[in-house]
Design an enzyme around this catalytic site. Structure first.
Site, short mmCIF file in Angstrom:
data_model
loop_
_atom_site.label_atom_id
_atom_site.label_comp_id
_atom_site.label_asym_id
_atom_site.label_seq_id
_atom_site.Cartn_x
_atom_site.Cartn_y
_atom_site.Cartn_z
N TYR A 37 -30.06 -18.85 -6.46
CA TYR A 37 -31.37 -18.65 -7.08
C TYR A 37 -31.40 -17.48 -8.07
O TYR A 37 -32.47 -17.15 -8.60
CB TYR A 37 -32.42 -18.41 -5.99
CG TYR A 37 -32.59 -19.58 -5.04
CD1 TYR A 37 -33.27 -20.74 -5.44
CD2 TYR A 37 -32.08 -19.54 -3.74
CE1 TYR A 37 -33.44 -21.81 -4.58
CE2 TYR A 37 -32.25 -20.62 -2.86
CZ TYR A 37 -32.92 -21.75 -3.29
OH TYR A 37 -33.10 -22.81 -2.44
N LYS A 97 -21.01 -13.83 -2.67
CA LYS A 97 -21.41 -12.87 -1.64
C LYS A 97 -20.27 -11.89 -1.39
O LYS A 97 -20.47 -10.68 -1.29
CB LYS A 97 -21.69 -13.59 -0.31
CG LYS A 97 -22.96 -14.36 -0.23
CD LYS A 97 -23.11 -14.86 1.21
CE LYS A 97 -24.38 -15.62 1.45
NZ LYS A 97 -24.52 -16.04 2.86
N HIS A 107 -31.28 -7.22 -1.84
CA HIS A 107 -31.45 -7.50 -0.41
C HIS A 107 -30.13 -7.35 0.35
O HIS A 107 -30.07 -6.72 1.38
CB HIS A 107 -31.97 -8.94 -0.29
CG HIS A 107 -31.28 -9.90 -1.24
ND1 HIS A 107 -31.44 -9.81 -2.60
CD2 HIS A 107 -30.38 -10.87 -1.03
CE1 HIS A 107 -30.68 -10.73 -3.19
NE2 HIS A 107 -30.02 -11.37 -2.25
N ASP A 127 -26.81 -14.00 6.54
CA ASP A 127 -27.57 -15.15 6.11
C ASP A 127 -28.68 -14.66 5.20
O ASP A 127 -29.28 -13.61 5.47
CB ASP A 127 -28.13 -15.91 7.31
CG ASP A 127 -28.58 -17.30 6.91
OD1 ASP A 127 -27.71 -18.11 6.53
OD2 ASP A 127 -29.79 -17.58 6.93
N SER A 140 -18.29 -18.53 3.23
CA SER A 140 -17.64 -19.52 2.36
C SER A 140 -17.95 -19.19 0.88
O SER A 140 -17.42 -19.82 -0.01
CB SER A 140 -18.20 -20.91 2.67
OG SER A 140 -19.58 -20.95 2.37
P1 ITT Z 1 -22.25 -18.68 3.85
O1 ITT Z 1 -20.91 -19.33 4.01
O2 ITT Z 1 -22.16 -17.17 3.89
O3 ITT Z 1 -23.30 -19.22 4.82
P2 ITT Z 1 -23.99 -19.85 1.80
O4 ITT Z 1 -23.85 -19.95 0.31
O5 ITT Z 1 -24.17 -21.11 2.59
O6 ITT Z 1 -22.74 -19.01 2.35
P3 ITT Z 1 -26.65 -18.81 2.69
O7 ITT Z 1 -26.85 -19.93 3.66
O8 ITT Z 1 -26.90 -17.42 3.18
O9 ITT Z 1 -25.16 -18.82 2.09
O10 ITT Z 1 -27.51 -19.01 1.38
C1 ITT Z 1 -28.70 -19.76 1.34
C2 ITT Z 1 -28.97 -20.19 -0.08
O11 ITT Z 1 -29.47 -19.06 -0.79
C3 ITT Z 1 -27.76 -20.71 -0.85
O12 ITT Z 1 -28.18 -21.79 -1.65
C4 ITT Z 1 -27.33 -19.53 -1.72
O13 ITT Z 1 -26.78 -19.99 -2.94
C5 ITT Z 1 -28.67 -18.80 -1.95
N1 ITT Z 1 -28.46 -17.35 -2.04
C6 ITT Z 1 -28.00 -16.53 -1.07
N2 ITT Z 1 -27.92 -15.27 -1.53
C7 ITT Z 1 -28.35 -15.28 -2.80
C8 ITT Z 1 -28.49 -14.30 -3.80
O14 ITT Z 1 -28.15 -13.03 -3.61
N3 ITT Z 1 -28.94 -14.68 -5.00
C9 ITT Z 1 -29.29 -15.97 -5.24
N4 ITT Z 1 -29.17 -16.95 -4.35
C10 ITT Z 1 -28.71 -16.62 -3.14
#
Ligand code: ITT
Length: 182
Positions: free
Chosen positions: A141, A12, A167, A65, A8
């Site tokens: 973050y 990403k 990552h 994730d 979503s």
């Molecule tokens: P999906 O639909 O792919 O699940 P999401 O935004 O819900 O999208 P995640 O659950 O993987 O994605 O992310 C967990 C949290 O970490 C979420 O608040 C993101 O904004 C943050 N996050 C993920 N990747 C990040 C990155 O590369 N840099 C900074 N924050 C990140």
């Protein structure tokens, strides 16, 4: 080659699209929010989400994730990163870390369904939590995370710069290496 990415999150998608374009792989975006189970590791959350989605998506696809693991908080927020971001956000993390060591890591677990089997690829970036919120690119973050060997937060970098240490791209590199020997 074309890969279908389910997320979503437009940021990403942009980061992964940018990396895959350099590998001559087209990234197709299936924009959807899917149910995530509550589990203690990013690996489990990623794999279980993939398995549930195979009931709906019949063709090969991948998702990922990501979690932020802070050493001084015993790995918190880790698999709860999304909830913690929505509730206390970057300000809350800075508050919790007041007077504490700042080492942290981002972990991304890419899960791939090739139409028959499941595969997982893990990428990690070590770094530190900044003293304050800095920068306005990126998402989540990014304004408080400084990758090891740099002085800037991810939110002070372009996508190309972030991708050099991220990552997410480390996990994607393993995924692409797997596809090339498949
Ligand atoms: P999906 O639909 O792919 O699940 P999401 O935004 O819900 O999208 P995640 O659950 O993987 O994605 O992310 C967990 C949290 O970490 C979420 O608040 C993101 O904004 C943050 N996050 C993920 N990747 C990040 C990155 O590369 N840099 C900074 N924050 C990140």
């Amino acid at each position: 080659m074309k890969l279908l990415f389910v997320t979503s999150n437009s940021h990403k998608y942009e980061e992964i699209r940018h990396y895959l374009a350099g590998e001559k792989i087209e990234c197709k975006w299936k924009k959807m929010k899917y149910e995530e189970i509550q589990a203690e590791t990013t690996d489990e959350v990623s794999l279980e989400s993939l398995k549930i989605l195979t009931n709906e998506i019949r063709e090969p696809f991948f998702l990922e994730d990501t979690g932020l693991y802070i050493d001084a908080l015993n790995g918190f927020p880790g698999p709860y990163s999304s909830y913690v971001f929505k509730t206390v956000g970057n300000e809350g993390i800075l508050h919790l870390l007041h007077g504490k060591e700042r080492e942290a890591s981002f972990i991304t677990v890419v899960s791939y369904y090739d139409g028959k089997e499941y595969f997982q690829f893990r990428g990690e970036c070590k770094g530190a939590i900044s003293k304050n919120i800095r920068g306005n690119t990126g998402f989540g973050y990014d304004p408080i995370f400084i990758p090891e060997g740099y002085d800037s937060t991810y939110a002070e970098m372009t996508i190309g710069e972030k991708n050099r240490t991220s990552h997410r791209i480390r996990a994607m590199e393993k995924f692409v290496a797997h596809l090339k020997i498949e």
